[in-house]
Design a protein around this motif. Structure first.
Motif, PDB file in Angstrom:
ATOM      1  N   PRO A  93      92.274 -16.054  12.512  1.00 24.84           N
ATOM      2  CA  PRO A  93      92.093 -15.250  11.305  1.00 24.84           C
ATOM      3  C   PRO A  93      91.031 -15.718  10.333  1.00 24.84           C
ATOM      4  CG  PRO A  93      93.967 -16.711  11.016  1.00 24.84           C
ATOM      5  CD  PRO A  93      93.447 -16.951  12.415  1.00 24.84           C
ATOM      6  N   LYS A  94      90.611 -16.985  10.388  1.00 24.45           N
ATOM      7  CA  LYS A  94      89.800 -17.536   9.302  1.00 24.45           C
ATOM      8  C   LYS A  94      88.357 -17.806   9.723  1.00 24.45           C
ATOM      9  CE  LYS A  94      93.621 -19.945   6.939  1.00 24.45           C
ATOM     10  NZ  LYS A  94      93.589 -19.166   5.689  1.00 24.45           N
ATOM     11  N   ILE A  95      87.514 -17.892   8.695  1.00 24.44           N
ATOM     12  CA  ILE A  95      86.163 -18.401   8.904  1.00 24.44           C
ATOM     13  C   ILE A  95      85.958 -19.583   7.958  1.00 24.44           C
ATOM     14  CG2 ILE A  95      85.334 -16.110   9.555  1.00 24.44           C
ATOM     15  CD1 ILE A  95      83.688 -17.216   6.604  1.00 24.44           C
ATOM     16  N   ALA A  96      85.062 -20.482   8.335  1.00 23.37           N
ATOM     17  CA  ALA A  96      84.686 -21.605   7.475  1.00 23.37           C
ATOM     18  C   ALA A  96      83.247 -21.403   7.022  1.00 23.37           C
ATOM     19  CB  ALA A  96      84.833 -22.933   8.214  1.00 23.37           C
ATOM     20  N   ALA A  97      82.994 -21.725   5.758  1.00 21.93           N
ATOM     21  CA  ALA A  97      81.647 -21.570   5.199  1.00 21.93           C
ATOM     22  C   ALA A  97      81.390 -22.704   4.219  1.00 21.93           C
ATOM     23  CB  ALA A  97      81.506 -20.222   4.497  1.00 21.93           C
ATOM     24  N   PHE A  98      80.122 -23.047   4.064  1.00 27.17           N
ATOM     25  CA  PHE A  98      79.758 -24.170   3.211  1.00 27.17           C
ATOM     26  C   PHE A  98      79.662 -23.758   1.737  1.00 27.17           C
ATOM     27  CE2 PHE A  98      78.293 -25.660   7.356  1.00 27.17           C
ATOM     28  CZ  PHE A  98      78.852 -26.933   7.368  1.00 27.17           C
ATOM     29  N   SER A  99      80.044 -24.676   0.869  1.00 31.51           N
ATOM     30  CA  SER A  99      79.928 -24.427  -0.567  1.00 31.51           C
ATOM     31  C   SER A  99      78.487 -24.058  -0.927  1.00 31.51           C
ATOM     32  CB  SER A  99      80.316 -25.689  -1.353  1.00 31.51           C
ATOM     33  OG  SER A  99      81.687 -25.949  -1.272  1.00 31.51           O
ATOM     34  N   TYR A 100      78.353 -22.934  -1.633  1.00 29.70           N
ATOM     35  CA  TYR A 100      77.063 -22.449  -2.127  1.00 29.70           C
ATOM     36  C   TYR A 100      76.125 -22.008  -1.005  1.00 29.70           C
ATOM     37  CZ  TYR A 100      78.771 -24.302  -6.514  1.00 29.70           C
ATOM     38  OH  TYR A 100      79.537 -24.546  -7.618  1.00 29.70           O
ATOM     39  N   CYS A 101      76.699 -21.683   0.146  1.00 27.75           N
ATOM     40  CA  CYS A 101      75.895 -21.076   1.212  1.00 27.75           C
ATOM     41  C   CYS A 101      75.503 -19.667   0.784  1.00 27.75           C
ATOM     42  CB  CYS A 101      76.695 -21.023   2.509  1.00 27.75           C
ATOM     43  SG  CYS A 101      78.164 -19.943   2.399  1.00 27.75           S
ATOM     44  N   ASN A 136      91.895 -17.721   0.268  1.00 34.27           N
ATOM     45  CA  ASN A 136      92.478 -18.658   1.218  1.00 34.27           C
ATOM     46  C   ASN A 136      93.083 -17.958   2.435  1.00 34.27           C
ATOM     47  OD1 ASN A 136      92.452 -21.573  -0.016  1.00 34.27           O
ATOM     48  ND2 ASN A 136      92.882 -20.172  -1.703  1.00 34.27           N
ATOM     49  N   ALA A 137      93.276 -16.645   2.347  1.00 35.50           N
ATOM     50  CA  ALA A 137      93.780 -15.900   3.501  1.00 35.50           C
ATOM     51  C   ALA A 137      92.707 -15.689   4.557  1.00 35.50           C
ATOM     52  CB  ALA A 137      94.334 -14.554   3.044  1.00 35.50           C
ATOM     53  N   THR A 138      91.432 -15.765   4.133  1.00 27.47           N
ATOM     54  CA  THR A 138      90.351 -15.457   5.062  1.00 27.47           C
ATOM     55  C   THR A 138      89.396 -16.603   5.320  1.00 27.47           C
ATOM     56  OG1 THR A 138      88.915 -14.656   3.279  1.00 27.47           O
ATOM     57  CG2 THR A 138      90.362 -13.039   4.333  1.00 27.47           C
ATOM     58  N   SER A 139      89.335 -17.567   4.383  1.00 27.12           N
ATOM     59  CA  SER A 139      88.215 -18.509   4.402  1.00 27.12           C
ATOM     60  C   SER A 139      88.661 -19.933   4.098  1.00 27.12           C
ATOM     61  CB  SER A 139      87.164 -18.091   3.372  1.00 27.12           C
ATOM     62  OG  SER A 139      86.798 -16.737   3.529  1.00 27.12           O
ATOM     63  N   ARG A 140      87.829 -20.872   4.565  1.00 30.41           N
ATOM     64  CA  ARG A 140      88.031 -22.278   4.242  1.00 30.41           C
ATOM     65  C   ARG A 140      86.664 -22.869   3.904  1.00 30.41           C
ATOM     66  NH1 ARG A 140      91.612 -24.050   8.493  1.00 30.41           N
ATOM     67  NH2 ARG A 140      93.253 -23.123   7.214  1.00 30.41           N
ATOM     68  N   ALA A 141      86.540 -23.450   2.721  1.00 29.32           N
ATOM     69  CA  ALA A 141      85.256 -23.993   2.267  1.00 29.32           C
ATOM     70  C   ALA A 141      85.069 -25.415   2.782  1.00 29.32           C
ATOM     71  CB  ALA A 141      85.175 -23.979   0.750  1.00 29.32           C
ATOM     72  N   VAL A 142      83.837 -25.716   3.155  1.00 26.51           N
ATOM     73  CA  VAL A 142      83.460 -27.060   3.580  1.00 26.51           C
ATOM     74  C   VAL A 142      82.181 -27.446   2.833  1.00 26.51           C
ATOM     75  CG1 VAL A 142      84.589 -27.024   5.821  1.00 26.51           C
ATOM     76  CG2 VAL A 142      82.315 -26.042   5.608  1.00 26.51           C
ATOM     77  N   GLU A 143      81.861 -28.734   2.863  1.00 21.48           N
ATOM     78  CA  GLU A 143      80.705 -29.234   2.118  1.00 21.48           C
ATOM     79  C   GLU A 143      79.589 -29.611   3.077  1.00 21.48           C
ATOM     80  OE1 GLU A 143      79.087 -29.059  -0.979  1.00 21.48           O
ATOM     81  OE2 GLU A 143      80.920 -29.928  -1.815  1.00 21.48           O
ATOM     82  N   PHE A 144      78.379 -29.145   2.759  1.00 18.29           N
ATOM     83  CA  PHE A 144      77.220 -29.438   3.593  1.00 18.29           C
ATOM     84  C   PHE A 144      76.967 -30.941   3.626  1.00 18.29           C
ATOM     85  CE2 PHE A 144      72.721 -28.950   4.950  1.00 18.29           C
ATOM     86  CZ  PHE A 144      72.895 -27.996   5.954  1.00 18.29           C
ATOM     87  N   ASN A 145      76.588 -31.430   4.792  1.00 19.86           N
ATOM     88  CA  ASN A 145      76.331 -32.860   5.030  1.00 19.86           C
ATOM     89  C   ASN A 145      77.588 -33.723   4.913  1.00 19.86           C
ATOM     90  OD1 ASN A 145      73.567 -32.986   5.767  1.00 19.86           O
ATOM     91  ND2 ASN A 145      72.955 -32.699   3.632  1.00 19.86           N
ATOM     92  N   ASP A 146      78.747 -33.119   5.092  1.00 20.60           N
ATOM     93  CA  ASP A 146      80.022 -33.841   5.040  1.00 20.60           C
ATOM     94  C   ASP A 146      80.842 -33.456   6.273  1.00 20.60           C
ATOM     95  OD1 ASP A 146      82.537 -34.886   4.558  1.00 20.60           O
ATOM     96  OD2 ASP A 146      82.669 -34.174   2.490  1.00 20.60           O
TER      97      ASP A 146
END
Length: 368
Positions: A71-79, A111-121
């Protein structure tokens, strides 16, 4: 590609005024040529056309959720991936996923669709993927809409490895980062996406976009024979792949965004970057500039930010406004909401040198 490149104008005029069928949606020789050229440049074997990278991203994410049944996608902060609701995310201080400030009309809890991650981490990426519910990790090879944030050595390779480890598809969006060269960062850095998205520049100003997929994903799509990929499946649109857009893409890819053009543009961007660096050194101003091929942007911090969050904290609206007005009043129009410059095939050394002189003058006035 620049503003109104001549080969694109000629091709569009030919289609509109001579051959006709502006909105014809049937397959065309141009579409076949463009798909083959995209494969040559970026490596993906199968392509579908859209009118924007936003739509291409939306459709690709839907396919990704279908074939993974996650169900989810991950995307980087400020992408930045266009107006795709799931990607307007930032990582909170405690690692939670938050809606990016200023977003409008979010349809549900992010939070039902997405999870944020940090670039270079990579640790944040692994934490996001480990639960096994992320269908697609979507990323630019370098962040481009919050300044330019380059990947650290080994980061993108680590992202690829983590996606493989946890069964998550890797979507690389090169709508902006094609500035790195004729094959974007994907070819220059030997990246291995499962899904690839491109837009904007390949049509020379005519609305265009495309997404490519691997043969493996195509085979997995076949496992869902009940999926309506023509209508409610949302992987097409009335004008997607119309013959005017494919004519524009063929002309732009074949005659404008050539290897020689990129050599010229990257050389000028390097000249532009050096001019900015020289002024910052001369007046000891704590700013930085980052170059990605034919693109360069300065940021009001030194050293250059290594994450989207760091770059966001370096924003200064007053300095932005001052520099834009200073340049505009003297004949240089910078990107309206960045201090970014993108060279095109018709940019000249004189254009770059004018900016260098004016930038040094502006910095001198600020530094006293």
């Amino acid at each position: 590609a620049g503003h109104s490149p001549e080969p694109t104008i000629k091709a569009v005029h030919q289609r509109i005024g001579v051959e006709g069928g502006i909105t014809t949606m049937m397959p065309s020789a141009d579409a076949e040529w463009v798909a083959a050229d995209l494969t040559r440049r970026f490596g993906l074997p199968l392509w579908s056309f859209a009118l924007t990278a936003t739509d291409a991203n939306r459709w690709a994410l839907r396919l990704g959720r279908m074939v993974t049944q996650r169900p989810k996608i991950a995307a980087f902060s400020y992408c930045y991936h266009g107006a795709v609701d799931e990607t307007f995310v930032v990582m909170g201080p405690d690692g939670t996923t938050l809606i990016r400030e200023g977003n409008v009309g979010q349809p549900n809890d992010i939070n039902a669709t997405s999870r944020a991650v940090e670039f270079n981490d990579l640790d944040s990426v692994e934490r996001a993927l480990a639960p096994g519910d992320v269908a697609v990790l979507i990323t630019e090879p370098a962040l481009t809409n919050i300044g330019i944030v380059l990947p650290e050595p080994g980061f993108l390779e680590g992202v690829r490895d983590l996606c493989t480890k946890y069964g998550t598809l890797l979507l690389i969006d090169e709508t902006h980062t094609i500035s790195a060269g004729p094959g974007g960062c994907t070819r220059a850095w030997n990246l291995q996406p499962d899904i690839f998205v491109i837009g904007k520049s390949i049509g020379g100003g005519i609305p265009t976009g495309a997404y490519g997929i691997t043969q493996d994903i195509a085979e997995r799509v076949k496992d869902h024979p009940d999926a309506d990929l023509i209508d409610v499946g949302g992987v097409g649109g009335t004008l997607a792949g119309n013959v005017m857009s494919t004519a524009a893409m063929r002309a732009t890819l074949g005659e404008v965004l050539t290897d020689a053009a990129f050599d010229h543009m990257i050389t000028l961007a390097t000249r532009f970057t050096k001019g900015v660096e020289d002024a910052l050194t001369q007046y000891d101003v704590p700013w930085s500039i980052v170059q990605l091929g034919a693109r360069a942007e300065y940021r009001f911090t030194r050293p250059a930010p290594r994450t989207g969050t760091e770059s966001a904290h370096a924003e200064d609206g007053d300095l932005d406004e001052y520099l834009h007005l200073f340049m505009a009043n003297r004949g240089v129009l910078m990107t309206p909401f960045h201090n970014m410059a993108l060279m095109c095939p018709t940019t000249t050394a004189a254009d770059v040198d004018l900016h260098t002189r004016l930038f040094a003058e502006a910095v001198h006035r600020l530094a006293g």
